[in-house]
Design an enzyme around this catalytic site. Structure first.
Site, mmCIF file in Angstrom:
data_model
loop_
_atom_site.group_PDB
_atom_site.id
_atom_site.type_symbol
_atom_site.label_atom_id
_atom_site.label_comp_id
_atom_site.label_asym_id
_atom_site.label_seq_id
_atom_site.Cartn_x
_atom_site.Cartn_y
_atom_site.Cartn_z
ATOM 1 C CG ASN A 9 -1.709 1.217 1.419
ATOM 2 O OD1 ASN A 9 -1.839 2.011 0.493
ATOM 3 N ND2 ASN A 9 -2.270 1.408 2.610
ATOM 4 C CE LYS A 11 0.203 3.326 4.842
ATOM 5 N NZ LYS A 11 0.114 3.458 6.266
ATOM 6 C CG HIS A 97 -5.802 1.762 5.184
ATOM 7 N ND1 HIS A 97 -5.375 2.656 6.124
ATOM 8 C CD2 HIS A 97 -4.778 0.893 4.983
ATOM 9 C CE1 HIS A 97 -4.123 2.343 6.477
ATOM 10 N NE2 HIS A 97 -3.750 1.275 5.794
ATOM 11 C CD GLU A 99 -2.915 5.298 6.863
ATOM 12 O OE1 GLU A 99 -2.918 5.387 5.624
ATOM 13 O OE2 GLU A 99 -1.977 4.794 7.510
ATOM 14 C CD GLU A 169 -3.630 -2.808 7.434
ATOM 15 O OE1 GLU A 169 -2.483 -2.958 7.055
ATOM 16 O OE2 GLU A 169 -4.316 -1.824 7.118
ATOM 17 N N GLY A 175 2.142 2.153 10.810
ATOM 18 C CA GLY A 175 3.053 3.291 10.655
ATOM 19 C C GLY A 175 3.716 3.719 11.948
ATOM 20 C CB SER A 215 5.061 -1.698 12.001
ATOM 21 O OG SER A 215 4.530 -0.416 12.279
HETATM 22 C C1 PEP Z 1 -0.839 -0.068 5.912
HETATM 23 O O1 PEP Z 1 -0.758 0.929 5.238
HETATM 24 O O2 PEP Z 1 -1.828 -0.784 5.779
HETATM 25 C C2 PEP Z 1 0.240 -0.391 6.851
HETATM 26 C C3 PEP Z 1 0.159 -1.518 7.497
HETATM 27 O O3 PEP Z 1 1.249 0.517 6.978
HETATM 28 P P1 PEP Z 1 2.685 0.259 7.692
HETATM 29 O O4 PEP Z 1 3.230 -1.035 7.135
HETATM 30 O O5 PEP Z 1 3.512 1.434 7.325
HETATM 31 O O6 PEP Z 1 2.436 0.149 9.165
#
Ligand code: PEP
Length: 258
Positions: A9, A11, A97, A99, A169, A175, A215
């Site tokens: 992803n 982003k 997601h 976010e 997640e 992040g 992460s």
């Molecule tokens: C994500 O964007 O779904 C995500 C898990 O980001 P990160 O790996 O940066 O934590």
């Protein structure tokens, strides 16, 4: 047998040119033996879907979007439909997601409408669910996950459900550099499976992919991907570095699905 899925992803990162370069770098860093065993998915920003689609053609990499709108067409300024994504070469769409849920006020109802539209268009939805730190600390996280799943999957038939990918997640791990412990991940993946089995049946859960996201990087991927019930990863930050992302995909190719 289920094939693992490693999804990147990107982003709101990469310019048009950078997206082209990143996809070229991933093509040159990933080996055929990895792609033989694992589905590797790139989800660039909307504006770069066209160039990434062109760049990865014939490479074996898959293409997806980070979002979609739930109407077919019309006066929805700034939105993109599922059919538009299909026409640009997408096979997958990330939906819900955290976010988007938090910053753009996306609700479970909107997420449900998006899943319906995406399935109608023949795309594979990657449904993101996860609890906040507060919800984990208050020990209400299982209820939160159950509600997110139940609401998102309203009126999705068993046949449609066969195509849905779930990404667990935990919001506190996205992040932040804080990934959930393998035991926490396995416990949640088991719980998600139980909820989906209650909503459908074991035929669905036996074949359903549950990804972990939060992460994941090239240093912790082996441990995370080896955790029981983990069928792959949704990777944010580390998907912007070709070497790191391809190393995660390689780890996935070397671990048996459990
Ligand atoms: C994500 O964007 O779904 C995500 C898990 O980001 P990160 O790996 O940066 O934590």
């Amino acid at each position: 047998m289920r094939r693992k899925l490693i999804a990147g992803n990107w982003k709101m990162n990469t310019s048009y040119k950078e997206a082209e370069k990143l996809s070229k770098d991933i093509i040159s860093s990933i080996s055929k033996s990895v792609l033989d065993k694992v589905d590797v998915l790139l989800c660039p920003p909307f504006i770069s879907i066209g160039i990434v689609s062109k760049t990865i053609k014939g490479s074996g990499l898959k293409l997806g979007a980070q979002n979609v709108y739930f109407e077919n067409n019309g006066a929805f300024t700034g939105e993109i439909s599922a059919e538009m994504l299909v026409s640009a070469g997408c096979e997958y769409v990330i939906i819900g997601h955290s976010e988007r849920r938090k910053l753009l006020h996306e609700t479970d109802k909107m997420i449900n409408k998006k899943i319906h539209k995406v399935l109608e268009a023949g795309l594979i939805p990657v449904l993101c669910i996860g609890e906040s730190l507060e919800e984990r600390e208050d020990e209400i996280f299982e209820g939160v996950i159950e509600k997110q799943l139940t609401d998102a999957l309203q009126n999705i038939s068993k046949q449609e459900m066969e195509k849905v990918v779930i990404a667990y997640e935990p919001v506190w791990a996205i992040g932040t550099g804080l990934n959930a412990a393998p035991e926490q991940i396995s416990a949640m993946h088991r719980f998600i499976s139980e909820v989906v089995e209650k909503l459908y049946d074991s035929e669905i859960t036996e074949n359903m992919l549950i990804l972990y996201g939060g992460s994941v990087n090239e240093k912790n991927s082996k441990e995370i991907l080896s955790a029981c019930g983990v069928d792959g990863a949704l990777v944010g930050g580390a998907s912007l570095k070709a070497a790191a992302f391809c190393s995660i995909a390689k780890d996935a190719s070397e671990i048996k699905v459990t």
